[in-house]
Design an enzyme around this catalytic site. Structure first.
Site, mmCIF file in Angstrom:
data_model
loop_
_atom_site.group_PDB
_atom_site.id
_atom_site.type_symbol
_atom_site.label_atom_id
_atom_site.label_comp_id
_atom_site.label_asym_id
_atom_site.label_seq_id
_atom_site.Cartn_x
_atom_site.Cartn_y
_atom_site.Cartn_z
ATOM 1 N N LEU A 1 60.479 -63.087 -62.365
ATOM 2 C CA LEU A 1 61.271 -62.886 -61.143
ATOM 3 C C LEU A 1 60.902 -63.996 -60.164
ATOM 4 O O LEU A 1 60.317 -63.785 -59.108
ATOM 5 C CB LEU A 1 61.012 -61.500 -60.555
ATOM 6 N N HIS A 2 61.199 -65.226 -60.568
ATOM 7 C CA HIS A 2 60.895 -66.423 -59.796
ATOM 8 C C HIS A 2 62.157 -67.271 -59.687
ATOM 9 O O HIS A 2 63.121 -67.067 -60.410
ATOM 10 C CB HIS A 2 59.793 -67.253 -60.477
ATOM 11 N N ALA A 3 62.118 -68.236 -58.814
ATOM 12 C CA ALA A 3 63.179 -69.239 -58.661
ATOM 13 C C ALA A 3 64.558 -68.598 -58.572
ATOM 14 O O ALA A 3 64.809 -67.802 -57.684
ATOM 15 C CB ALA A 3 63.093 -70.267 -59.768
#
Length: 86
Positions: A14-16
């Protein structure tokens, strides 16, 4: 209060981009939204990109998305789809 447990599917966790898409949708909701890891840590504001990134959620980890209020079930379904597989 509604909630969804979701296993994060994206390779980057759950990044970028997944986090940005998640927060963009959460910001449109009139209610508070929180996100936390199932195993450890306190829930954070689901409308804060910095808070979401600080959770350091990786692929395969399970999160809990919570919201309370009118329309929360629909929002939770959408956010669960963005984050991974319910």
């Amino acid at each position: 209060m509604g909630e969804r447990k979701v296993t994060v599917a994206a390779e980057v966790g759950l990044h970028a981009r997944p986090a940005a898409t998640f927060v963009k949708r959460a910001m449109q909701a009139p209610m508070d939204i929180s996100v936390g890891k199932v195993h450890g840590g306190s829930p954070v504001n689901g409308k804060s990109i910095l808070a979401i990134l600080a959770l350091d959620v990786r692929q395969g980890e399970t999160i809990v998305i919570s919201a309370d209020g009118e329309g929360s079930e629909e929002i939770l379904d959408e956010l669960a789809t963005i984050a991974g597989t319910p």
